[in-house]
Design an enzyme around this catalytic site. Structure first.
Site, mmCIF file in Angstrom:
data_model
loop_
_atom_site.group_PDB
_atom_site.id
_atom_site.type_symbol
_atom_site.label_atom_id
_atom_site.label_comp_id
_atom_site.label_asym_id
_atom_site.label_seq_id
_atom_site.Cartn_x
_atom_site.Cartn_y
_atom_site.Cartn_z
ATOM 1 N N PRO A 23 0.886 -39.503 -27.320
ATOM 2 C CA PRO A 23 0.089 -39.437 -26.092
ATOM 3 C C PRO A 23 -0.018 -40.797 -25.425
ATOM 4 C CG PRO A 23 -1.331 -39.338 -28.024
ATOM 5 C CD PRO A 23 0.070 -39.258 -28.520
ATOM 6 N N CYS A 25 -2.011 -42.433 -22.080
ATOM 7 C CA CYS A 25 -2.918 -42.261 -20.950
ATOM 8 C C CYS A 25 -2.263 -42.732 -19.659
ATOM 9 C CB CYS A 25 -4.208 -43.037 -21.189
ATOM 10 S SG CYS A 25 -5.255 -42.324 -22.470
ATOM 11 N N ALA A 57 -4.681 -38.377 -24.119
ATOM 12 C CA ALA A 57 -6.074 -38.177 -24.507
ATOM 13 C C ALA A 57 -6.801 -37.376 -23.438
ATOM 14 C CB ALA A 57 -6.760 -39.523 -24.712
ATOM 15 N N GLN A 100 -3.990 -33.963 -27.156
ATOM 16 C CA GLN A 100 -4.878 -34.843 -27.918
ATOM 17 C C GLN A 100 -6.287 -34.714 -27.354
ATOM 18 O OE1 GLN A 100 -5.155 -39.240 -27.428
ATOM 19 N NE2 GLN A 100 -4.346 -39.322 -29.521
ATOM 20 N N TYR A 183 -12.142 -45.496 -30.626
ATOM 21 C CA TYR A 183 -12.904 -44.502 -29.891
ATOM 22 C C TYR A 183 -13.895 -43.810 -30.830
ATOM 23 C CZ TYR A 183 -9.463 -45.735 -26.421
ATOM 24 O OH TYR A 183 -8.672 -46.451 -25.544
ATOM 25 N N ARG A 231 -5.001 -38.150 -35.369
ATOM 26 C CA ARG A 231 -4.460 -39.502 -35.235
ATOM 27 C C ARG A 231 -5.517 -40.481 -35.718
ATOM 28 N NH1 ARG A 231 -1.732 -42.502 -29.897
ATOM 29 N NH2 ARG A 231 -0.128 -43.552 -31.125
ATOM 30 N N LEU A 302 6.207 -49.863 -32.269
ATOM 31 C CA LEU A 302 7.406 -50.675 -32.102
ATOM 32 C C LEU A 302 8.583 -50.138 -32.905
ATOM 33 C CD1 LEU A 302 6.064 -54.358 -31.873
ATOM 34 C CD2 LEU A 302 6.846 -52.838 -30.036
ATOM 35 N N ARG A 325 5.518 -46.136 -25.565
ATOM 36 C CA ARG A 325 6.058 -47.002 -24.517
ATOM 37 C C ARG A 325 7.584 -46.931 -24.466
ATOM 38 N NH1 ARG A 325 1.519 -49.535 -26.546
ATOM 39 N NH2 ARG A 325 0.029 -50.332 -25.000
#
Length: 368
Positions: A23, A25, A57, A100, A183, A231, A302, A325
């Site tokens: 996910p 955002c 999310a 999510q 969170y 997660r 990564l 990413r």
């Protein structure tokens, strides 16, 4: 065949391969409702050839959003907006869709990242009062959150369950509960943010109590034949904080309750974190969890090279890898990984002619 492109079953859900799009955002919703940006964003990723696509999310209540641009799944309006996007994506892609479900806790009420990302005061435009396990802000300059009382805990549990029912009505294939990145649920887990002196604070069992109650509520509300996953942050990267060993114990407790898979990330809880960023830097955290459970473990962070991803799986460190990413930078990464590893992936027939001659037979037609 490369292990990365072997099928994987997650709680009864069949994935064509072991690449999961994590996910991400987009901060592009309107009062919690998805827009045509999400249709374009998710639409292109649904053509990527991954095993599953995770919707960003989605807050279970308005105050659970990270920013005023976050997606929500907390009323009929936000449900209908998500339905329009999902229906569009599903007309053209058979990739499993995961949502999510999240609550940002004390890290809510923020500006969009490209506007600085700072927290917005409750009395300012686009701001609201945040809540948390304890009344301590994330950063010294943030407005202090309100510590949740029993009624507040019940409201949030119920909100997660309600969002799960909405996800079921939308026909989503699975749910991922967000208990990472500082969170709300992560805030309960970590002793750095949870200073409660009741049944939800102190010992590890007490700190896990509310996240486990939320899991139970979601699991009960979502159809039994569809998986619920979680997660987590594998560590806070701060001395005295949440650890990989505690994450493994949390994973064991989740598995006993019917959790279908666990996705291991890290950090996000404390601005003092010292993260040793480098290729695959979170993989050892995933391995710690994998050694403790039998459910599939997903590694992330990564992982950008196909050979690197394959080595993670071949080494037994995880059962699948997630890209985020990397997928934004290269939305066809699974295609390119398949070419590099001598495998194949599904692609829409409209794109089959794009395959370079030297790539071999990488793309196979997606039937819809």
């Amino acid at each position: 065949m490369a292990l990365l492109f072997e099928p994987l079953t997650v709680g009864g859900l069949s994935l064509a391969n072991r690449i999961v799009i994590a996910p991400m955002c987009q901060y592009s919703a309107k009062d919690g409702a998805m827009t045509d940006w999400h249709q374009m964003h998710l639409g292109q990723l649904a053509m990527a050839g991954a095993g599953a696509l995770t919707i960003e999310a989605s807050a279970v209540s308005p105050e659970g959003r990270i920013t005023y641009g976050d997606v929500g799944l907390y009323d009929d309006r936000t449900e209908e907006a998500m339905r329009l996007v999902i229906d569009s994506v599903r007309r053209w892609s058979d990739m499993p869709l995961v949502v999510q479900l999240a609550h940002a806790g004390r890290k809510a009420s923020c500006a969009k990242p490209w506007h600085g990302g700072a927290q917005i005061a409750p009395d300012a435009e686009n701001g609201w009062q945040t809540v948390a396990p304890s009344g301590m802000p994330y950063a010294a300059t943030d407005h202090a959150p309100v510590a949740l009382d029993e009624a507040g805990l019940a409201r949030i549990r119920d909100a997660f369950a309600d969002a799960a029912r909405r996800a079921a009505r939308l026909g989503l294939d699975a749910i991922q509960i967000h208990a990472a990145h500082g969170y709300l649920l992560h805030e309960f887990l970590s002793p750095l943010s949870n200073h409660r002196d009741d049944a939800y604070g102190g010992s590890l069992a007490n700190r896990m109590r509310f996240p486990l109650e939320v899991f139970d509520a979601v699991r009960e509300a979502f159809p039994a034949d569809r998986p619920v996953t979680v997660r987590v942050s594998g560590t806070d990267w701060v001395e005295g904080g949440w650890t990989a060993e505690e994450t493994a114990q949390f994973a064991e407790a989740l598995e006993r309750r019917g959790c279908a898979a666990i996705h291991v990330s890290s950090g996000g809880l404390d601005p003092r974190q010292q993260i040793p960023i480098g290729p695959g830097y979170q993989v050892p955290l995933a391995r710690t969890v994998k050694d403790a459970v039998t459910m599939p473990v997903i590694a992330v962070g990564l992982i950008t090279d196909p050979q690197q991803a394959e080595q993670i799986l071949q080494g037994g460190h995880a059962d699948a890898i997630a890209i985020a990413r990397t997928a934004l930078w290269d939305p066809r990464w699974p295609w390119h990984a398949a070419a590099a590893l001598g495998a194949s992936v599904k692609a829409p027939p409209q794109y089959l002619r794009s395959e370079p001659h030297e790539a071999g037979r990488v793309l196979k037609e997606m039937t819809r």
